[in-house]
Design a protein around this motif. Structure first.
Motif, PDB file in Angstrom:
ATOM      1  N   ILE B 162      -5.664  -8.128   0.598  1.00  0.00           N
ATOM      2  CA  ILE B 162      -4.469  -7.929  -0.357  1.00  0.00           C
ATOM      3  C   ILE B 162      -3.962  -9.602  -0.907  1.00  0.00           C
ATOM      4  O   ILE B 162      -3.731  -9.475  -1.954  1.00  0.00           O
ATOM      5  CB  ILE B 162      -3.399  -7.319   0.612  1.00  0.00           C
ATOM      6  CG1 ILE B 162      -3.645  -5.919   0.826  1.00  0.00           C
ATOM      7  CG2 ILE B 162      -1.911  -7.400  -0.030  1.00  0.00           C
ATOM      8  CD1 ILE B 162      -2.690  -5.383   1.869  1.00  0.00           C
ATOM      9  N   CYS B 326       5.869  -0.965   3.558  1.00  0.00           N
ATOM     10  CA  CYS B 326       5.087  -1.820   3.594  1.00  0.00           C
ATOM     11  C   CYS B 326       5.421  -2.975   2.435  1.00  0.00           C
ATOM     12  O   CYS B 326       5.720  -2.812   1.386  1.00  0.00           O
ATOM     13  CB  CYS B 326       3.709  -1.636   3.310  1.00  0.00           C
ATOM     14  SG  CYS B 326       2.738  -2.886   3.211  1.00  0.00           S
ATOM     15  N   ILE B 327       5.607  -4.411   2.913  1.00  0.00           N
ATOM     16  CA  ILE B 327       5.816  -5.303   1.887  1.00  0.00           C
ATOM     17  C   ILE B 327       4.560  -5.970   1.403  1.00  0.00           C
ATOM     18  O   ILE B 327       4.557  -7.106   1.126  1.00  0.00           O
ATOM     19  CB  ILE B 327       6.835  -6.677   2.424  1.00  0.00           C
ATOM     20  CG1 ILE B 327       6.388  -7.041   3.849  1.00  0.00           C
ATOM     21  CG2 ILE B 327       8.168  -5.806   2.517  1.00  0.00           C
ATOM     22  CD1 ILE B 327       7.510  -7.940   4.201  1.00  0.00           C
ATOM     23  N   ARG B 328       3.382  -5.592   1.925  1.00  0.00           N
ATOM     24  CA  ARG B 328       2.153  -6.234   1.433  1.00  0.00           C
ATOM     25  C   ARG B 328       1.844  -7.493   1.970  1.00  0.00           C
ATOM     26  O   ARG B 328       1.508  -8.542   1.143  1.00  0.00           O
ATOM     27  CB  ARG B 328       1.604  -6.110  -0.102  1.00  0.00           C
ATOM     28  CG  ARG B 328       2.206  -4.724  -0.602  1.00  0.00           C
ATOM     29  CD  ARG B 328       1.128  -3.658  -0.623  1.00  0.00           C
ATOM     30  NE  ARG B 328       1.510  -2.435  -1.669  1.00  0.00           N
ATOM     31  CZ  ARG B 328       2.057  -1.263  -1.102  1.00  0.00           C
ATOM     32  NH1 ARG B 328       2.395  -1.331   0.177  1.00  0.00           N
ATOM     33  NH2 ARG B 328       2.468  -0.482  -2.024  1.00  0.00           N
ATOM     34  N   CYS B 329       2.202  -8.011   2.941  1.00  0.00           N
ATOM     35  CA  CYS B 329       2.106  -9.337   3.617  1.00  0.00           C
ATOM     36  C   CYS B 329       0.641  -9.433   4.013  1.00  0.00           C
ATOM     37  O   CYS B 329       0.055 -10.758   3.775  1.00  0.00           O
ATOM     38  CB  CYS B 329       2.843  -9.541   4.621  1.00  0.00           C
ATOM     39  SG  CYS B 329       2.366  -8.529   6.385  1.00  0.00           S
ATOM     40  N   SER B 330      -0.217  -8.569   4.226  1.00  0.00           N
ATOM     41  CA  SER B 330      -1.630  -8.618   4.709  1.00  0.00           C
ATOM     42  C   SER B 330      -1.708  -8.932   6.250  1.00  0.00           C
ATOM     43  O   SER B 330      -2.862  -9.209   6.587  1.00  0.00           O
ATOM     44  CB  SER B 330      -2.367  -9.402   3.802  1.00  0.00           C
ATOM     45  OG  SER B 330      -2.363 -10.839   3.958  1.00  0.00           O
ATOM     46  N   ALA B 331      -0.792  -9.201   6.945  1.00  0.00           N
ATOM     47  CA  ALA B 331      -0.917  -9.728   8.340  1.00  0.00           C
ATOM     48  C   ALA B 331      -1.730  -8.664   9.163  1.00  0.00           C
ATOM     49  O   ALA B 331      -2.481  -9.074   9.913  1.00  0.00           O
ATOM     50  CB  ALA B 331       0.603  -9.840   9.138  1.00  0.00           C
ATOM     51  N   CYS B 332      -1.538  -7.370   9.136  1.00  0.00           N
ATOM     52  CA  CYS B 332      -2.335  -6.341   9.692  1.00  0.00           C
ATOM     53  C   CYS B 332      -3.707  -6.422   9.383  1.00  0.00           C
ATOM     54  O   CYS B 332      -4.702  -6.340  10.070  1.00  0.00           O
ATOM     55  CB  CYS B 332      -1.690  -5.019   9.319  1.00  0.00           C
ATOM     56  SG  CYS B 332      -1.867  -4.442   7.638  1.00  0.00           S
ATOM     57  N   ILE B 355      -3.362  -1.121   6.897  1.00  0.00           N
ATOM     58  CA  ILE B 355      -2.365  -0.398   6.042  1.00  0.00           C
ATOM     59  C   ILE B 355      -3.263   0.399   5.012  1.00  0.00           C
ATOM     60  O   ILE B 355      -2.636   1.488   4.737  1.00  0.00           O
ATOM     61  CB  ILE B 355      -1.486  -1.517   5.286  1.00  0.00           C
ATOM     62  CG1 ILE B 355      -0.504  -0.875   4.237  1.00  0.00           C
ATOM     63  CG2 ILE B 355      -2.190  -2.611   4.336  1.00  0.00           C
ATOM     64  CD1 ILE B 355       0.319   0.069   5.062  1.00  0.00           C
ATOM     65  N   CYS B 388       3.199  -6.534  12.334  1.00  0.00           N
ATOM     66  CA  CYS B 388       3.817  -5.977  11.081  1.00  0.00           C
ATOM     67  C   CYS B 388       5.497  -6.412  10.925  1.00  0.00           C
ATOM     68  O   CYS B 388       6.109  -5.941  12.003  1.00  0.00           O
ATOM     69  CB  CYS B 388       3.571  -4.328  10.994  1.00  0.00           C
ATOM     70  SG  CYS B 388       4.516  -3.759   9.316  1.00  0.00           S
ATOM     71  N   PRO B 389       5.628  -7.061   9.916  1.00  0.00           N
ATOM     72  CA  PRO B 389       6.975  -7.471   9.824  1.00  0.00           C
ATOM     73  C   PRO B 389       7.858  -6.375   9.484  1.00  0.00           C
ATOM     74  O   PRO B 389       9.093  -6.772   9.302  1.00  0.00           O
ATOM     75  CB  PRO B 389       6.924  -8.641   8.566  1.00  0.00           C
ATOM     76  CG  PRO B 389       5.835  -8.073   7.788  1.00  0.00           C
ATOM     77  CD  PRO B 389       4.912  -7.666   8.784  1.00  0.00           C
ATOM     78  N   VAL B 390       7.733  -5.111   9.070  1.00  0.00           N
ATOM     79  CA  VAL B 390       8.654  -4.043   8.989  1.00  0.00           C
ATOM     80  C   VAL B 390       8.232  -3.020  10.077  1.00  0.00           C
ATOM     81  O   VAL B 390       8.758  -1.747   9.909  1.00  0.00           O
ATOM     82  CB  VAL B 390       8.683  -3.485   7.689  1.00  0.00           C
ATOM     83  CG1 VAL B 390       9.243  -4.680   6.648  1.00  0.00           C
ATOM     84  CG2 VAL B 390       7.164  -3.474   6.863  1.00  0.00           C
ATOM     85  N   ILE B 392       5.772  -1.019  10.746  1.00  0.00           N
ATOM     86  CA  ILE B 392       5.244   0.278  10.661  1.00  0.00           C
ATOM     87  C   ILE B 392       4.369   0.677  11.707  1.00  0.00           C
ATOM     88  O   ILE B 392       3.460  -0.352  12.203  1.00  0.00           O
ATOM     89  CB  ILE B 392       4.413   0.077   9.408  1.00  0.00           C
ATOM     90  CG1 ILE B 392       5.305  -0.196   8.313  1.00  0.00           C
ATOM     91  CG2 ILE B 392       3.515   1.397   9.013  1.00  0.00           C
ATOM     92  CD1 ILE B 392       4.569  -0.595   7.071  1.00  0.00           C
ATOM     93  N   ILE B 394       1.501   1.831  12.652  1.00  0.00           N
ATOM     94  CA  ILE B 394       0.030   2.117  11.988  1.00  0.00           C
ATOM     95  C   ILE B 394      -0.664   3.190  12.846  1.00  0.00           C
ATOM     96  O   ILE B 394      -0.994   4.081  12.353  1.00  0.00           O
ATOM     97  CB  ILE B 394      -0.712   0.894  11.493  1.00  0.00           C
ATOM     98  CG1 ILE B 394       0.259   0.101  10.379  1.00  0.00           C
ATOM     99  CG2 ILE B 394      -1.988   1.425  10.766  1.00  0.00           C
ATOM    100  CD1 ILE B 394      -0.423  -1.079   9.789  1.00  0.00           C
TER     101      ILE B 394
HETATM  102  S1  SF4 Z   1       1.601  -5.928   8.321  1.00  0.00           S
HETATM  103 FE1  SF4 Z   1       2.841  -4.278   7.755  1.00  0.00          FE
HETATM  104  S2  SF4 Z   1       4.082  -4.985   5.894  1.00  0.00           S
HETATM  105 FE2  SF4 Z   1       2.284  -6.410   6.280  1.00  0.00          FE
HETATM  106  S3  SF4 Z   1       0.550  -5.448   4.975  1.00  0.00           S
HETATM  107 FE3  SF4 Z   1       0.327  -4.453   7.122  1.00  0.00          FE
HETATM  108  S4  SF4 Z   1       1.465  -2.722   6.795  1.00  0.00           S
HETATM  109 FE4  SF4 Z   1       2.214  -3.906   5.190  1.00  0.00          FE
END
Ligand code: SF4
Lengths: 213, 500
Positions: B162, B326-332, B355, B388-390, B392, B394
């Motif tokens: 991402i 999801c804020i598309r941070c890509s941490a996951c 994600i 995940c910073p929000v 989710i 998963i």
């Molecule tokens: S860690 Fe959470 S917010 Fe970040 S990309 Fe994955 S699902 Fe999205």
């Protein structure tokens, strides 16, 4: 049916299971996170700003109001700048020490015109210590967004401590969302090649910050 | 992709192999694995450090979750408010129910300017709808300007991450692509280009600058849209975003409807959690915020295209709708043991990693082979949920989607209720077995999974979800031990220490 009606209708149907709820938004989100991190004096906050800016490879200078014109003149000379972009409301005294050709920030200038200018000097609206961020809001002493973007060398003057806040929440409080805002944390950088950080891709490759106060 | 769902782009190709097959091929590619391992491990360690600087991380994460959940529950209200404030600030709002509609709107807007070239800021939404290809078909050339996207575009490749879409490429490969391809798109690579990152970045700077300076139309996505003020926010590092957002005369932003947040103040949460979670920085080098148009500063025309394309279908699913936070941070992606080995391409969509495994099958439906296999692209170790910073969950959504694949049932496609049949030939169970085989041959992942299982054992179901349900319906599941065997072995030196 227009896309608008279709989408809004789908949203409504998708949420049919959600019970109506009129709790005011301010009560829904618990904002029990911190307004700032750590306990610092004003001086320490300015110090932290300087540290964090430097950590992201901005070059930080400090001086008094009186020393500012000669410092800016020196920075432009060291850079061998032949021309410098000047926002319309920049304090006239700031450039008093230099004879480098001044280019006014005009709406008619083309991107090519800006590309031929070596440096730019701007003020800022707010600086955030915890993140090492400068925020420009297009005010008369900062000019259009593009002038701090196209030239390769940006000198940004921050009045300390008046313009310094500790944190992101404190910065947002001070800013007007109606203005175009540019947050700058260090010079342009990329980590796209094997995650090695390289400074300067499209924005200015050199960012010099002068803390005046 | 089969039958019922039209309106999706040809991306990925309908023939994309299911995850287990694509992953098996990827795992055999040592260069890819090496590149990925290096990248994900580097960023993982940096992220942990950046997050540790904020003592209120848990509270920020919870606030982010609440803001997003509230927004989704009252989405109609916030979208209408956003439309009003963007319009009041001089912008024009368009609504696109699916990819075709979005592409038609954007192509029409570009044509109306009389231009046949556009510069683009990296955007997941425009990749999702296959905008570049759609514009090409209309005779409009779209130039990607993010360095990694440029590498992907020049290499006729697909993004695999991402945040760092060319994460699967190393410097040598990038130099080769620049040498061979830049000339075909504009300014060629400098003579004698080496593979040092600084030189490669400089080559990209020169190549793209001539495009920025002449571009009349810019296309972007947005990280956030503020309903209250009509402000759009783009975070980036290189300045290519700023170039596209401020130099052209016309700006078109294509943004998923889930990107709206109610108030200006909400940004204080996400501007703290997003940079630290994604690039592991205190703040990314550049953040741009604009509200409609501003006299004599930046584009004189601004168009916002609000995109559905499966988002309302996702919203209709009570368990799965949390994916829209999801804020598309890509941490996951960076913590996922499966992603680390399989790479982003194996997921067959613009959203890879954990994600992607829950978002793609919801946006596109689970009818195709790849989408039916994605919920199995996980060892359920739970690391994605923890970063995940929000917040989710998963793994929860993965299990839920597995059940849907195997058992079928009622779901919503393009706004209509449809009844899905159970997956044919138990392909999914076979995929699950392959995943299990992979896990058992990779002790690290197994260990993480077991630890998680131990910690949550009081919450374990008495029957298996998904494909295992029929099996466990007539059997008792063995209880999960308090401590995984291998941890016990290490702690007690195989029982020699005499403990327990
Ligand atoms: S860690 Fe959470 S917010 Fe970040 S990309 Fe994955 S699902 Fe999205």
């Amino acid at each position: 049916m227009s896309g608008r009606e279709r989408i809004l209708g789908r949203v409504r149907r998708a949420l049919a299971d959600v019970p109506p709820d009129d709790t005011p938004y301010e009560q829904v989100v618990r904002r029990d996170y911190l307004r700032e991190h750590g306990d610092r004096t004003v001086g320490q906050t300015v110090e932290l700003l300087a540290e964090n800016l430097a950590d992201y490879r901005a070059v930080v200078h400090r001086c008094t109001e009186g020393e500012l014109p000669s410092l800016i003149a020196r920075l432009l000379t060291e850079r061998e700048a032949g021309s410098v972009l000047v926002p319309p409301g920049l304090e006239t005294g700031w450039l008093a020490g230099t004879r480098v050709t001044r280019v006014a920030d005009r709406a008619e200038s083309t991107p090519d015109d800006l590309d031929r200018v070596d440096s730019v000097v701007t003020a800022c609206a707010v600086a955030i210590a915890e993140t090492g961020t400068l925020v420009l809001d297009g005010g008369p002493d900062q000019g259009r967004r593009r002038i701090s973007l196209v030239p390769d060398h940006h000198i940004c003057v921050v009045r300390v401590p008046e313009q310094v806040v500790s944190s992101v929440p404190q910065a947002l409080e001070r800013l007007d969302p109606g203005r175009p805002l540019t947050w700058i944390s260090g010079p342009s950088a990329t980590s796209d090649i094997e995650l090695d950080r390289v400074e300067g891709v499209h924005g200015p490759r050199t960012l010099e910050v002068v803390l005046v106060g | 992709m089969s039958g019922t769902f039209i309106g999706m782009p040809v991306f990925p190709p309908p023939t994309h192999p299911a995850f287990p097959k694509a992953a098996r091929e990827a795992v055999r590619n040592p260069t890819l694995r090496g590149n990925l391992r290096h990248a994900t491990h580097t960023i993982r360690a940096k992220r942990a450090k950046a997050v540790a600087e904020l003592s209120d991380w848990d509270r920020l994460r919870e606030a982010g979750r609440l803001i997003k959940d509230h927004t989704l529950r009252h989405l109609e209200r916030h979208l209408l408010r956003l439309e009003e404030s963007v319009t009041a600030a001089g912008g024009t709002v368009h609504w696109a129910a699916d990819a075709d509609e979005a592409n038609r709107i954007v192509a029409g807007l570009v044509k109306a300017t009389g231009e046949s070239e556009v510069v683009k800021v990296k955007s997941m939404a425009t990749q999702e709808i296959g905008l570049n290809e759609a514009l090409e078909a209309e005779g409009i050339r779209a130039y990607e300007t993010d360095l990694a996207e440029l590498i992907v575009q020049l290499g006729k490749d697909r993004p695999s991450h991402i945040l760092v879409p060319a994460i699967h490429r190393n410097r040598g490969e990038i130099r080769d692509i620049f040498r061979e391809e830049m000339g075909r798109w504009g300014r060629p690579a400098p003579e004698g280009l080496t593979d040092t990152p600084a030189e490669l970045a400089e080559a990209a700077r020169l190549h793209l600058r001539e495009k920025f300076l002449r571009a009349k139309v810019g296309i972007s996505g947005a990280n956030f849209m503020v309903a209250e003020t009509g402000t759009l926010v783009v975070v980036e590092s290189e300045g290519n975003g700023r170039m596209c957002l401020t130099l052209p005369e016309t700006l078109i932003s294509v943004v998923g409807i889930e990107k709206v947040v109610p108030t200006w103040r909400d940004l204080e949460v996400f501007l703290q959690t997003l940079p630290r979670s994604s690039t592991a920085e205190r703040m990314n080098p550049y953040t741009s915020m604009w509200t409609g148009t501003t006299d004599e500063d930046g584009p004189s025309a601004f168009h916002l295209v609000l995109l559905d394309n499966g988002r309302t279908d996702t919203l209709a699913d009570q368990v799965g709708r949390q994916a829209l936070r999801c804020i598309r941070c890509s941490a996951c992606l960076n913590v996922c043991p499966v992603y680390e080995r399989a790479g982003g391409h194996a997921y067959g969509s613009v959203y890879p990693g954990p994600i992607g495994a829950i978002l793609s099958p919801q946006l596109r439906g689970t009818e195709s082979e790849i989408d039916a296999s994605l919920p199995y692209a996980s060892s359920l170790c739970g690391a994605c949920y923890e970063v995940c910073p929000v917040a989710i969950d998963i793994p929860e959504v993965l299990v839920h989607l597995r059940e849907r694949v195997v058992e079928g049932g009622v779901t919503v496609r393009q706004g209509n209720k449809v009844v899905l049949k159970p997956a044919k030939g138990h392909a999914a169970e076979r995929a699950a077995m392959r995943a299990a085989r992979w896990t058992f041959s990779h002790p690290g992942a197994l260990r993480t999974g077991q630890r998680l299982a131990s910690r949550t054992r009081r919450l374990q179901p008495r029957t298996l979800p998904g494909p295992g349900k029929a099996w466990s319906g007539t059997r008792d599941l063995p209880a999960v031990p308090a401590e995984p065997f291998r941890d016990w072995w290490q702690r007690t030196h195989g029982g020699k220490d005499g403990a327990e």
